[in-house]
Design a protein around this motif. Structure first.
Motif: not given
Length: 204
Positions: A43, A47, A60, A64
């Motif tokens: 994080c 990002w 998002a 990840l």
């Protein structure tokens, strides 16, 4: 010669309200070394800034989690516990904002903020509804220090760049505003801000 200032533009995070992602994650990832690694590699700032540019949290998180499936819980925790990252306002800075508005000054805000978390912040911190208006990066798809976001704010609120002063805690955003043609000061605390504003003829 110091220009006459007619428009005051405030940043929000770390100027009017506190922001620190380590606050909830100190509980979720107690080991400081591991926590710093998580922010440096998963994080990351880069990002998170894309949510400020308008990317959804769903997209998002999915991005990840696909790359780091074992970290799903911590990745989802970033948005889930966002409210803990903004625990309080800076009362002394808010007093300056409110004082300028009470004097009849033209006050607006320009912020790198995701659309949904900004609305959440407005409900928690009602003073964010006091200025004439706000440009939220997540709403316009632009982020500071892109020249386009200063141009967008200028157009939206009918500002005269030479008569505008911008307050931000990030040097790169201050420089971006100056490059666009605004006056700008680097925020490092309310006492210094009062002094900087006084230099431009704004005493609050």
């Amino acid at each position: 010669m110091t220009p006459e200032i007619k428009h005051i533009v405030f940043d929000i995070g770390k100027v009017l309200i506190h922001y620190d992602p380590h606050l909830p994650f100190a509980r979720l990832i107690p080991d400081e070394t591991e926590r710093n690694w998580f922010f440096a590699n998963i994080c990351t700032h880069d990002w998170n800034i894309e949510q400020d540019r308008g990317r959804t949290w769903e997209e998002a998180e999915a991005l990840l989690i696909a790359a780091h499936p074992a970290r799903e819980e911590h990745i989802r925790a970033f948005r889930k516990y966002w409210h803990e990252m903004v625990p309080h306002a800076y009362d002394d800075s808010v007093a300056i904002l409110e004082g300028l508005i009470a004097e009849g000054r033209d006050v607006t805000m320009l912020t790198n903020f995701a659309s949904d978390t900004f609305r959440e912040a407005q409900e928690r911190f009602p003073f964010l509804k006091l200025p004439r208006g706000v440009t939220v990066s997540g709403d316009v798809g632009l982020i500071k220090p892109d020249a386009a976001i200063y141009a967008s704010h200028t157009r939206s609120f009918g500002l005269d760049p030479k008569a505008t002063i911008f307050i931000d805690d990030a040097p790169v955003n201050v420089e971006g505003a100056r490059a666009f043609g605004w006056n700008a000061v680097l925020f490092s605390g309310a006492e210094k801000l009062r002094s900087d504003l006084a230099d431009y003829g704004l005493k609050v």
